[in-house]
Scaffold this active site. Sequence first.
Site, short mmCIF file in Angstrom:
data_model
loop_
_atom_site.label_atom_id
_atom_site.label_comp_id
_atom_site.label_asym_id
_atom_site.label_seq_id
_atom_site.Cartn_x
_atom_site.Cartn_y
_atom_site.Cartn_z
N TRP A 117 73.23 50.82 2.26
CA TRP A 117 73.60 51.01 3.51
C TRP A 117 73.44 52.62 3.96
O TRP A 117 72.99 52.99 5.05
CB TRP A 117 74.78 50.67 3.97
CG TRP A 117 75.01 49.02 3.88
CD1 TRP A 117 75.70 48.47 3.09
CD2 TRP A 117 74.30 48.27 4.80
NE1 TRP A 117 75.84 46.98 3.18
CE2 TRP A 117 74.82 47.12 4.35
CE3 TRP A 117 73.80 48.18 6.06
CZ2 TRP A 117 74.47 45.91 4.98
CZ3 TRP A 117 73.45 47.04 6.75
CH2 TRP A 117 73.74 45.91 6.35
N SER A 122 67.75 60.68 2.40
CA SER A 122 68.14 60.37 3.72
C SER A 122 66.91 61.04 4.61
O SER A 122 66.68 62.27 4.79
CB SER A 122 69.28 60.64 4.11
OG SER A 122 69.38 60.30 5.47
N GLU A 127 67.99 47.84 9.20
CA GLU A 127 68.82 48.60 9.84
C GLU A 127 67.96 48.62 11.27
O GLU A 127 67.29 49.55 11.57
CB GLU A 127 69.02 50.03 9.40
CG GLU A 127 70.02 50.01 8.41
CD GLU A 127 70.35 51.56 7.94
OE1 GLU A 127 69.87 52.47 8.57
OE2 GLU A 127 71.13 51.77 6.93
N GLN A 156 75.68 64.27 4.98
CA GLN A 156 74.92 63.04 4.17
C GLN A 156 75.79 62.86 3.17
O GLN A 156 76.37 61.57 2.93
CB GLN A 156 73.77 63.27 3.87
CG GLN A 156 72.89 62.01 3.36
CD GLN A 156 72.76 60.78 4.39
OE1 GLN A 156 72.82 61.29 5.44
NE2 GLN A 156 72.90 59.33 3.92
N HIS A 197 67.44 61.36 7.72
CA HIS A 197 68.30 62.16 8.58
C HIS A 197 68.25 63.66 8.29
O HIS A 197 68.52 64.37 9.21
CB HIS A 197 69.78 61.54 8.63
CG HIS A 197 69.70 60.16 9.76
ND1 HIS A 197 69.72 60.31 10.88
CD2 HIS A 197 70.05 59.01 9.18
CE1 HIS A 197 69.87 59.01 11.18
NE2 HIS A 197 70.19 58.24 10.18
ZN LIG Z 1 69.98 56.27 10.36
#
Ligand SMILES: [Zn+2]
Length: 256
Positions: free
Chosen positions: A167, A174, A226, A139, A176
């Site tokens: 973004w 995150s 997104e 990340q 993720h």
């Molecule tokens: Zn993503």
Amino acid sequence: MQTNMRQAKERKKNIRKSYLFILLLVCAVAAAYVVVNIIDNQTSYHPPNISGPEAIPQNAQSNSSGNGKGYANENEWYLILVNKWNPIEANSNIEVIELSNGERVDERIYPYLQEMFDAARKDGIYPIVASGYRTEEEQTRIYNEKLSAYMADGLSYEEAKNETEFWVAVPGSSEHQFGLAVDINADGVHSTDYEVYDWLANNAHLYGFITRYPFGKTHLTGVENEPWHYRYVGINAATEIYNQGICLEEYLGKVN
Ligand SMILES: [Zn+2]
């Protein structure tokens, strides 16, 4: 008179006999009780007396794991909020599973992701997971690359930082890094990205996924729209969020 005395003696004898009989009877009953008790103790298992309701603390009875409390239980692993105002806990225990293309996701969301992709393919849509679980280092690398690219375009550090953070999530914030989010694109052969995004927008909630950064919610999510970023929240929450057109922050009542 003699007869009377004999009768009286006779009566006394009878009374003594009766007392003796009662005494024997009491002894016999007592003996029988002792014997039965001994046999009972030898042959049957007596569990310790901890099963009565008085042995369970009051708060333990009412603190059953969220059952019957509805689904907006933010302590569930799939409803934990991760954004720039709620960074991830450093030692979250994540078990990841590797997909066929090398991307990884939290193994608990894998069955739902697979089911969703199978359903998409049945409808002639061919998605791929472009990005799944990321470590803190990955990340950070993505964040720094974006930042450098903006600065190379002539933006100041502050401008580049602001633009980047629209973004790319700041490392530690995150989804993720949490393994519960995936960036989904098209395979580029059978479908276009926008066909995939369209299908996901209409169907992902049926499999427990939400579009995490929808249009018009940037002020609440901290991230620009997104259409590729999907987050697992469970089917109940996903359906509610889809039907109401809200974002996760609104659903959880954690709006900054
Ligand atoms: Zn993503």
